[in-house]
Design a protein around this motif. Sequence first.
Motif, mmCIF file in Angstrom:
data_model
loop_
_atom_site.group_PDB
_atom_site.id
_atom_site.type_symbol
_atom_site.label_atom_id
_atom_site.label_comp_id
_atom_site.label_asym_id
_atom_site.label_seq_id
_atom_site.Cartn_x
_atom_site.Cartn_y
_atom_site.Cartn_z
ATOM 1 N N PHE A 90 0.779 -1.282 -0.486
ATOM 2 C CA PHE A 90 -0.106 0.021 0.425
ATOM 3 C C PHE A 90 1.059 0.954 -0.149
ATOM 4 O O PHE A 90 0.469 2.074 -0.968
ATOM 5 N N LEU A 91 1.775 1.209 0.355
ATOM 6 C CA LEU A 91 3.268 2.136 1.185
ATOM 7 C C LEU A 91 3.569 2.477 -0.614
ATOM 8 O O LEU A 91 4.349 3.466 -1.243
ATOM 9 N N ARG A 92 4.234 1.432 -1.026
ATOM 10 C CA ARG A 92 4.850 1.164 -2.161
ATOM 11 C C ARG A 92 3.369 2.605 -3.195
ATOM 12 O O ARG A 92 4.490 3.337 -4.249
ATOM 13 N N VAL A 93 2.774 1.983 -3.493
ATOM 14 C CA VAL A 93 2.024 2.171 -4.260
ATOM 15 C C VAL A 93 0.953 4.158 -4.081
ATOM 16 O O VAL A 93 0.944 4.749 -4.414
ATOM 17 N N GLU A 94 0.950 4.307 -2.832
ATOM 18 C CA GLU A 94 0.928 5.291 -2.332
ATOM 19 C C GLU A 94 2.160 6.659 -2.803
ATOM 20 O O GLU A 94 1.980 7.573 -3.231
ATOM 21 N N ALA A 95 3.465 6.132 -2.899
ATOM 22 C CA ALA A 95 4.654 6.559 -2.646
ATOM 23 C C ALA A 95 4.782 6.957 -4.442
ATOM 24 O O ALA A 95 4.968 8.027 -5.317
ATOM 25 N N GLN A 96 3.770 6.150 -5.515
ATOM 26 C CA GLN A 96 3.883 6.321 -6.854
ATOM 27 C C GLN A 96 3.407 7.043 -7.290
ATOM 28 O O GLN A 96 3.595 7.513 -8.756
ATOM 29 N N MET A 97 2.310 7.259 -6.266
ATOM 30 C CA MET A 97 0.727 8.388 -7.042
ATOM 31 C C MET A 97 1.764 9.548 -6.370
ATOM 32 O O MET A 97 1.258 10.500 -6.979
ATOM 33 N N GLY A 98 2.715 9.648 -5.760
ATOM 34 C CA GLY A 98 2.853 11.858 -5.588
ATOM 35 C C GLY A 98 2.468 12.689 -5.495
ATOM 36 O O GLY A 98 2.817 13.571 -5.184
ATOM 37 N N SER A 99 1.377 12.081 -3.926
ATOM 38 C CA SER A 99 0.624 13.282 -3.789
ATOM 39 C C SER A 99 0.878 13.850 -2.505
ATOM 40 O O SER A 99 1.526 12.281 -1.602
ATOM 41 N N SER A 100 0.639 15.043 -2.029
ATOM 42 C CA SER A 100 0.664 14.947 -0.369
ATOM 43 C C SER A 100 -0.124 15.246 0.103
ATOM 44 O O SER A 100 -1.224 15.945 -0.363
ATOM 45 N N ALA A 101 0.514 15.540 1.828
ATOM 46 C CA ALA A 101 -0.629 15.467 2.629
ATOM 47 C C ALA A 101 -1.307 16.502 3.437
ATOM 48 O O ALA A 101 -1.915 17.375 3.035
ATOM 49 N N PHE A 102 -0.004 16.996 3.579
ATOM 50 C CA PHE A 102 -0.171 18.572 4.721
ATOM 51 C C PHE A 102 1.400 18.877 4.655
ATOM 52 O O PHE A 102 2.566 17.714 4.799
ATOM 53 N N PHE A 103 1.584 19.968 4.655
ATOM 54 C CA PHE A 103 3.130 20.463 4.259
ATOM 55 C C PHE A 103 3.450 20.642 3.695
ATOM 56 O O PHE A 103 4.747 20.388 3.824
ATOM 57 N N LYS A 104 3.542 20.475 2.389
ATOM 58 C CA LYS A 104 3.904 19.251 1.169
ATOM 59 C C LYS A 104 4.761 18.340 1.362
ATOM 60 O O LYS A 104 5.884 17.916 1.185
ATOM 61 N N LEU A 105 4.309 16.986 2.622
ATOM 62 C CA LEU A 105 4.661 16.243 3.042
ATOM 63 C C LEU A 105 3.853 15.044 1.810
ATOM 64 O O LEU A 105 2.821 15.080 1.677
ATOM 65 N N PRO A 106 5.131 14.322 1.622
ATOM 66 C CA PRO A 106 4.449 12.888 0.579
ATOM 67 C C PRO A 106 2.955 12.225 1.380
ATOM 68 O O PRO A 106 3.472 12.116 2.664
ATOM 69 N N VAL A 107 2.086 11.962 0.842
ATOM 70 C CA VAL A 107 1.175 11.633 1.539
ATOM 71 C C VAL A 107 1.793 10.055 2.325
ATOM 72 O O VAL A 107 0.904 9.515 3.396
ATOM 73 N N TRP A 108 2.700 9.077 1.766
ATOM 74 C CA TRP A 108 2.453 8.217 2.031
ATOM 75 C C TRP A 108 3.753 8.282 3.842
ATOM 76 O O TRP A 108 3.813 7.146 4.345
ATOM 77 N N VAL A 109 4.376 9.258 3.762
ATOM 78 C CA VAL A 109 5.203 9.557 5.182
ATOM 79 C C VAL A 109 4.028 9.384 7.143
ATOM 80 O O VAL A 109 4.908 8.920 7.113
ATOM 81 N N PRO A 110 2.967 9.977 6.352
ATOM 82 C CA PRO A 110 2.045 9.732 8.060
ATOM 83 C C PRO A 110 2.059 8.057 7.312
ATOM 84 O O PRO A 110 1.487 8.109 8.662
ATOM 85 N N GLU A 111 1.036 7.272 6.812
ATOM 86 C CA GLU A 111 0.964 6.204 6.655
ATOM 87 C C GLU A 111 2.001 4.933 6.643
ATOM 88 O O GLU A 111 1.471 4.506 6.724
ATOM 89 N N ILE A 112 3.337 5.782 7.098
ATOM 90 C CA ILE A 112 4.561 4.584 7.408
ATOM 91 C C ILE A 112 4.477 4.055 8.642
ATOM 92 O O ILE A 112 5.014 2.892 8.605
ATOM 93 N N ILE A 113 3.480 4.643 9.662
ATOM 94 C CA ILE A 113 3.112 4.393 11.215
ATOM 95 C C ILE A 113 2.462 2.570 10.625
ATOM 96 O O ILE A 113 2.932 1.893 11.090
ATOM 97 N N ILE A 114 1.647 2.628 9.624
ATOM 98 C CA ILE A 114 0.943 1.623 9.385
ATOM 99 C C ILE A 114 2.202 0.062 9.475
ATOM 100 O O ILE A 114 1.897 -1.127 10.250
ATOM 101 N N PRO A 115 2.944 -0.383 8.290
ATOM 102 C CA PRO A 115 3.186 -1.192 8.399
ATOM 103 C C PRO A 115 4.763 -1.293 9.812
ATOM 104 O O PRO A 115 5.146 -2.704 9.879
ATOM 105 N N VAL A 116 4.900 -0.113 9.843
ATOM 106 C CA VAL A 116 5.970 -0.101 11.393
ATOM 107 C C VAL A 116 5.559 -0.924 12.355
ATOM 108 O O VAL A 116 5.806 -1.741 13.350
ATOM 109 N N THR A 117 4.208 -0.104 13.188
ATOM 110 C CA THR A 117 3.659 -1.101 13.715
ATOM 111 C C THR A 117 3.250 -2.180 12.992
ATOM 112 O O THR A 117 2.606 -3.228 14.180
#
Length: 171
Positions: free
Chosen positions: A112-139
């Motif tokens: 899922f994170l790889r797909v989000e990274a390929q999309m290239g969209s940003s979440a907030f503060f110009k942060l790539p959307v996959w960065v806040p979602e990195i907690i999912i595979p980590v936990t």
Amino acid sequence: MYKWDRLDVKISRVEQVFVTILLAMMILLPFFQSVLRSLVNTGISLGDSLVRSLVVWVGFIGAAIATKEDKHINIDVVSRWLTGPQSNYIRLVSHFLSVVICGLLTLAAIKFLRVEAQMGSSAFFKLPVWVPEIIIPVTFGLMTLRFAVRCLKEFARIRQHDFKQGFKEEK
């Protein structure tokens, strides 16, 4: 296992600190948002999406904490009926299945994170959307590891019990 237990205690402390900070942010950000809206007719830009991400982080870190404290959701109908050594086998199977399920969820989260990274969209503060979602595979990875250690400990306990039983029968 001793090294893992010490490391797990350190990870647990980090989790506790993280959850405390994130919960404080989740409370304070909407509070300041409403104060700014009522006093100055403005708000914190992207504050709502930041709070949504904080909710995800707190939820997943909370799941990892629940796993550490053995307070996660589990189905224990069979173990209530069985007592003694039989319950050890049920716990072993339960931990093993938890390892498999959390491992699969870890792999799915990475995908899922790889797909989000390929999309290239940003979440907030110009942060790539996959960065806040990195907690999912980590936990999920951490929960997999915790269940795996628990599974190994249960297996060792069963082997030790079986060894003692075999030794008693020989006498």
